[in-house]
Design a protein around this motif. Structure first.
Motif, PDB file in Angstrom:
ATOM      1  N   VAL A 234      -9.618  53.971 -46.410  1.00 13.82           N
ATOM      2  CA  VAL A 234      -8.861  52.783 -46.888  1.00 13.82           C
ATOM      3  C   VAL A 234      -9.665  51.991 -47.786  1.00 13.82           C
ATOM      4  N   LEU A 235      -9.361  51.072 -48.740  1.00 19.29           N
ATOM      5  CA  LEU A 235     -10.184  50.361 -49.524  1.00 19.29           C
ATOM      6  C   LEU A 235      -9.757  48.962 -49.579  1.00 19.29           C
ATOM      7  N   TYR A 236     -10.946  48.191 -49.551  1.00 21.61           N
ATOM      8  CA  TYR A 236     -10.809  46.728 -49.437  1.00 21.61           C
ATOM      9  C   TYR A 236     -11.514  46.039 -50.756  1.00 21.61           C
ATOM     10  N   TYR A 237     -10.851  45.376 -51.519  1.00 18.32           N
ATOM     11  CA  TYR A 237     -11.496  44.727 -52.426  1.00 18.32           C
ATOM     12  C   TYR A 237     -11.446  43.095 -52.132  1.00 18.32           C
ATOM     13  N   PRO A 238     -12.513  42.713 -51.697  1.00 16.62           N
ATOM     14  CA  PRO A 238     -12.660  41.200 -50.974  1.00 16.62           C
ATOM     15  C   PRO A 238     -12.381  40.081 -52.346  1.00 16.62           C
ATOM     16  N   PRO A 239     -11.928  39.068 -51.945  1.00 13.88           N
ATOM     17  CA  PRO A 239     -11.470  38.148 -52.724  1.00 13.88           C
ATOM     18  C   PRO A 239     -13.097  37.932 -53.450  1.00 13.88           C
ATOM     19  N   LEU A 240     -12.853  37.370 -54.835  1.00 18.50           N
ATOM     20  CA  LEU A 240     -14.438  37.025 -55.760  1.00 18.50           C
ATOM     21  C   LEU A 240     -14.232  35.791 -55.835  1.00 18.50           C
ATOM     22  N   PRO A 241     -15.457  35.015 -55.464  1.00 13.75           N
ATOM     23  CA  PRO A 241     -15.484  33.518 -55.776  1.00 13.75           C
ATOM     24  C   PRO A 241     -15.241  33.222 -57.014  1.00 13.75           C
ATOM     25  N   SER A 242     -16.024  33.932 -57.948  1.00 10.58           N
ATOM     26  CA  SER A 242     -15.823  33.326 -59.411  1.00 10.58           C
ATOM     27  C   SER A 242     -16.483  34.437 -60.489  1.00 10.58           C
ATOM     28  N   PRO A 243     -16.094  34.351 -61.428  1.00  5.25           N
ATOM     29  CA  PRO A 243     -16.605  35.368 -62.524  1.00  5.25           C
ATOM     30  C   PRO A 243     -17.992  35.337 -62.713  1.00  5.25           C
ATOM     31  N   ALA A 244     -18.610  34.306 -62.290  1.00  2.00           N
ATOM     32  CA  ALA A 244     -20.177  34.049 -62.503  1.00  2.00           C
ATOM     33  C   ALA A 244     -20.888  35.207 -61.325  1.00  2.00           C
ATOM     34  N   ALA A 245     -20.269  35.377 -60.473  1.00  2.00           N
ATOM     35  CA  ALA A 245     -20.791  36.165 -59.433  1.00  2.00           C
ATOM     36  C   ALA A 245     -20.788  37.831 -59.503  1.00  2.00           C
TER      37      ALA A 245
ATOM     38  N   ASP B 199      -6.338  33.554 -62.882  1.00  2.00           N
ATOM     39  CA  ASP B 199      -6.997  32.575 -61.780  1.00  2.00           C
ATOM     40  C   ASP B 199      -6.366  32.608 -60.592  1.00  2.00           C
ATOM     41  N   THR B 200      -5.165  33.015 -60.398  1.00  2.00           N
ATOM     42  CA  THR B 200      -4.666  32.995 -59.027  1.00  2.00           C
ATOM     43  C   THR B 200      -5.068  34.306 -58.384  1.00  2.00           C
ATOM     44  N   LEU B 201      -5.208  35.178 -59.086  1.00  2.00           N
ATOM     45  CA  LEU B 201      -5.396  36.246 -58.246  1.00  2.00           C
ATOM     46  C   LEU B 201      -7.107  36.554 -57.929  1.00  2.00           C
ATOM     47  N   TRP B 202      -7.861  35.773 -58.693  1.00  2.00           N
ATOM     48  CA  TRP B 202      -9.229  35.787 -58.694  1.00  2.00           C
ATOM     49  C   TRP B 202      -9.998  35.486 -57.219  1.00  2.00           C
ATOM     50  N   ASN B 203      -9.070  34.779 -56.481  1.00  2.00           N
ATOM     51  CA  ASN B 203      -9.622  34.473 -55.083  1.00  2.00           C
ATOM     52  C   ASN B 203      -8.903  35.283 -54.056  1.00  2.00           C
ATOM     53  N   SER B 204      -8.231  36.412 -54.600  1.00  2.00           N
ATOM     54  CA  SER B 204      -7.495  36.980 -53.291  1.00  2.00           C
ATOM     55  C   SER B 204      -7.863  38.654 -53.360  1.00  2.00           C
ATOM     56  N   SER B 205      -7.582  39.158 -52.135  1.00  2.00           N
ATOM     57  CA  SER B 205      -8.124  40.619 -51.892  1.00  2.00           C
ATOM     58  C   SER B 205      -7.042  41.519 -52.481  1.00  2.00           C
ATOM     59  N   ARG B 206      -7.755  42.711 -52.447  1.00  2.00           N
ATOM     60  CA  ARG B 206      -6.799  43.721 -52.915  1.00  2.00           C
ATOM     61  C   ARG B 206      -6.881  44.751 -51.833  1.00  2.00           C
ATOM     62  N   GLN B 207      -5.682  45.782 -51.870  1.00  3.47           N
ATOM     63  CA  GLN B 207      -6.022  46.844 -50.860  1.00  3.47           C
ATOM     64  C   GLN B 207      -5.412  47.960 -51.399  1.00  3.47           C
ATOM     65  N   SER B 208      -5.969  49.294 -51.125  1.00  3.68           N
ATOM     66  CA  SER B 208      -5.268  50.322 -51.388  1.00  3.68           C
ATOM     67  C   SER B 208      -5.838  51.598 -50.415  1.00  3.68           C
ATOM     68  N   MET B 209      -5.048  52.703 -50.571  1.00  2.00           N
ATOM     69  CA  MET B 209      -5.483  53.703 -49.508  1.00  2.00           C
ATOM     70  C   MET B 209      -5.283  55.002 -50.484  1.00  2.00           C
ATOM     71  N   ALA B 210      -6.598  55.762 -50.315  1.00  2.00           N
ATOM     72  CA  ALA B 210      -6.297  57.064 -51.145  1.00  2.00           C
ATOM     73  C   ALA B 210      -6.586  58.197 -49.959  1.00  2.00           C
ATOM     74  N   ILE B 211      -5.732  59.207 -50.222  1.00  3.02           N
ATOM     75  CA  ILE B 211      -6.008  60.419 -49.544  1.00  3.02           C
ATOM     76  C   ILE B 211      -6.455  61.406 -50.443  1.00  3.02           C
ATOM     77  N   PHE B 212      -7.782  61.773 -50.417  1.00  2.00           N
ATOM     78  CA  PHE B 212      -8.211  62.842 -51.208  1.00  2.00           C
ATOM     79  C   PHE B 212      -7.956  63.982 -50.635  1.00  2.00           C
ATOM     80  N   ILE B 213      -7.320  64.928 -51.205  1.00  2.00           N
ATOM     81  CA  ILE B 213      -6.832  66.441 -50.783  1.00  2.00           C
ATOM     82  C   ILE B 213      -7.911  67.343 -51.223  1.00  2.00           C
ATOM     83  N   HIS B 214      -8.603  68.089 -50.493  1.00  2.00           N
ATOM     84  CA  HIS B 214      -9.831  68.998 -50.869  1.00  2.00           C
ATOM     85  C   HIS B 214      -9.235  70.472 -50.268  1.00  2.00           C
ATOM     86  N   PRO B 215      -9.552  71.654 -51.071  1.00  2.00           N
ATOM     87  CA  PRO B 215      -9.412  72.765 -50.524  1.00  2.00           C
ATOM     88  C   PRO B 215     -10.126  73.195 -49.282  1.00  2.00           C
TER      89      PRO B 215
END
Ligand code: AKG
Ligand code: FE2
Length: 656
Positions: free
Chosen positions: A510-521, A597-613
């Motif tokens: 599971v992946l979490y991309y936290p809100p980013l305070p500003s482009p300067a950070a 701008d509206t997205l800059w302060n919001s988080s993003r989520q995703s989930m990857a299932i990596f399949i390996h032999p």
């Protein structure tokens, strides 16, 4: 009569029926918005009309008037839609719909398509598809609602059917059981018949209603009626007919049934919301009618009736079912989906919704040879489960840093555990990624945050389980698409997907991309997820609607990957590209920082299932070349992961 005046007359009659019932409709039509929604889905009214009904709110009488005015116009253009209107009304206000339906049947239902069944005094029968006028006057003709037929095989079964119906009517009418009892029994068996039955004033009308529920290949309701009221003579006739029918279904090829109507004519056409369609990848000459009957009755729990069978590229079986049983039917079909798939199912729709569709092997093949990414729908992973996974993940990622650190991935934790912000150099040329992640590689060794988020482990275990099943299907399709001598080749090298004790690098993350305070950070060149290719064989990726994922094309430019709530995004890993000697492509991809701008302060989520032999699978180019030297799956993944975490593992070791 010429066709034009015939049609004008029928239109006038339809409007007359509509007008007759208009006063009652405008007083008591309940829930006009819901009626309008269904009419729009059935293609009777446009979205614009639906919107005008909705916006006539809040006053229900206004909504009724807008809807009725629109319906009058619709019927003026196409009178047969009065019948659809009546059927829709039956779902909301039983009696109003049933009365309009009765009038439609009486004045407009086209029985010219019926064949007449002639009963001689000695009861021997013959059929005549032409008009009754040519019939000698002394031979009595009875009208039995059986459809006109094309092939000889169907003539014979329809004649047997007609004969059985006729004789049963005679027997029952001689000594009819109490009308109220019959009505009550039938309503218990089929509640949807209640409005129709309440309009029947004698046994003949009731029997007609029962006959309309029967078909050439389904006389269940009639049979249960005669059994319930112990009408022995009639039971005998039904048993006889079923014997003939069984033999018929066993011997008649589907090719002879195409376009024949199985249902008794005179029944109103089913609404789309009451229609289930099966598409089978069958040759009509190689299967019997019995095959269709069996698979459909077994997988639907006997909830559906076959209406007709057609041939497109495959065999299309259209069935009807009572709208009230939609939920039960969908559940039953889902339970039996595997069996249907084994029997060559290509597509299955119930009402307005597609339950399952086989994505074409070719479609997947061409995606993997060009962009390396493909959206797969009807994949069997419920979106609510994905949302639950996002929700438990978010609970974890929102914990204080110190709590999360207890679960950190280390060089000895077997790729399990928490990865904090800027601790993964997925693109080693750029600063660490602006993301956090939690990996579950070995479900038995992983330490889960049970104390802080109790449902984390059960939800993730469930989604990993369903993802493994889906991955096996995709690997099988790939084997077919690449025309491998053994199409199960990839499946056999991924036994870890069916037996979790077999070691592999298969990982749910599971992946979490936290809100980013500003482009300067953000450091120069730093991204939420740097450009990379995945490592293993395939990745199943689930996203939220935030956006940001981009795939690099062969010309070097990036394309945005859209968000599709009902689809899984599948892409290939580097190991698979090597394994297939570059036939399949593992495309580089990345996740951008928020772009507005509206997205800059919001988080993003995703989930990857990596399949390996499986770890011990030897990865050798499938074309027999030595383009990439043989390597075990374990070694391949170990090397790649080592590079990704090298710097951080070292820092952590020196710190501890
Ligand atoms: O978060 C995403 O959408 C993509 C993540 C990704 O590509 C990865 O973890 O390999
Ligand atoms: Fe990736």
């Amino acid at each position: 009569m010429c066709r034009v005046s015939y049609s004008i007359e029928r239109k006038a009659k339809a409007i007359e029926i509509f007008n007759t019932h208009h006063p009652l409709l405008s007083q008591s039509l309940s829930d006009p918005v819901s009626v309008a929604i269904m009419l729009q889905r059935e293609g009777v009214i446009t979205g614009q009309v639906l919107a005008s009904v909705e916006s006539a709110s809040p006053s229900v009488p206004n909504q009724r008037e807008v809807l009725l005015a629109a319906m009058r116009e619709v019927i003026q253009n196409k009178y047969s839609l009065l019948q659809t209107f009546a059927s829709v009304l039956c779902k909301f206000t039983g009696n109003l719909g049933a009365v309009i339906q009765r009038d439609y049947d009486r004045y407009l239902n086209d029985d010219k398509k019926l064949i007449k069944v002639m009963i001689r005094d000695d009861d021997s029968m013959s059929t005549d598809a032409s008009s009754t006028e040519s019939t000698p006057p002394r031979v009595p003709t009875v009208e039995i609602a059986i459809p006109q037929c094309m092939s000889d095989e169907f003539t014979s079964i329809q004649t047997s059917y007609g004969r059985m119906l006729y004789n049963i009517r005679k027997i029952i009418k001689k000594e009819p059981p109490p009308l109220d009892d019959v009505r009550e029994y039938l309503c218990c068996c089929r509640s949807s018949l209640e409005p129709k039955l309440s309009l029947c004033s004698n046994i003949t009308e009731i029997l007609r209603a029962v006959e309309k529920e029967c078909s050439l290949i389904n006389v269940r309701l009639l049979q249960s009626l005669v059994e319930e009221f112990d009408i022995k003579e009639a039971e005998k006739l039904i048993t006889e007919y079923k014997g003939i029918l069984k033999e018929f279904c066993r011997t008649v090829k589907i090719s002879l049934c195409l376009n024949e109507k199985f249902e008794a004519l005179g029944g109103s056409p089913s609404l789309q919301c009451e229609t289930v369609t099966y598409v089978f990848d069958w040759e009509p000459d190689e299967h019997m009618l019995q095959d269709i009957k069996q698979i459909i009755s077994k997988t639907s729990g006997k909830l559906v009736k076959i209406k007709y069978i057609k041939k497109g590229n495959s065999i299309i079986v259209t069935c009807s079912f009572p709208h009230s049983l939609t939920g039960a039917l969908i559940m039953k079909l889902n339970e039996n989906l595997e069996l249907l798939m084994k029997n060559g199912l290509m597509k299955l729709t119930v009402g307005y919704c597609t339950i399952w569709k086989k994505q074409k092997v070719q479609e997947i093949h061409s995606a993997f040879t060009t962009v390396g990414f493909v959206f797969i729908t009807n994949h069997g992973i419920r979106r609510p489960l994905v949302d639950e996974a996002f929700s438990v993940a978010k609970k974890f990622f929102e914990l204080p840093h110190e709590s999360k650190k207890k679960y950190s991935r280390t060089s000895t934790s077997g790729n399990n555990g928490y990865i904090e912000m800027e601790q993964e150099d997925i693109d080693p040329t750029k600063p660490g990624d602006l993301k956090e992640a939690f990996n579950i590689c070995s479900p038995t060794e992983c330490v889960y945050p049970d104390d802080e988020v109790s449902d984390f482990k059960p939800v993730m275990t469930e989604i990993l389980g369903t993802s493994r099943t889906l991955a096996l299907k995709i690997l099988e399709v790939m084997g077919h698409a690449l025309k491998l001598q053994d199409p199960q080749f990839f499946v056999k090298n991924h036994q870890n997907l069916s037996n979790t004790t077999i070691p592999s690098y298969t990982t749910a993350r599971v992946l979490y991309y936290p809100p980013l305070p500003s482009p300067a950070a953000v450091k120069p060149g730093q991204l939420r997820c740097g450009e990379h290719v995945d490592y293993g064989s395939i990745t199943l990726l689930f996203q939220d609607p935030s956006g940001g994922l981009q795939v690099k094309q062969s010309n070097g430019s990036y394309i945005d990957v859209p968000y599709k709530s009902d689809a899984v995004l599948v892409n290939l890993g580097a190991l698979m590209q090597n394994w297939t000697s570059d036939t399949y492509i593992a495309s580089p991809h990345r996740v951008l920082n928020p772009i507005n701008d509206t997205l800059w302060n919001s988080s993003r989520q995703s989930m990857a299932i990596f399949i390996h032999p499986d770890n011990d699978s030897l990865i050798e180019c499938i074309d027999g070349s030595n383009k990439y030297p043989p390597v075990t799956a374990y070694e391949d993944s170990y090397r790649r992961l080592f590079v990704t975490y090298e710097k951080y593992d070292k820092t952590n070791e020196t710190q501890s």
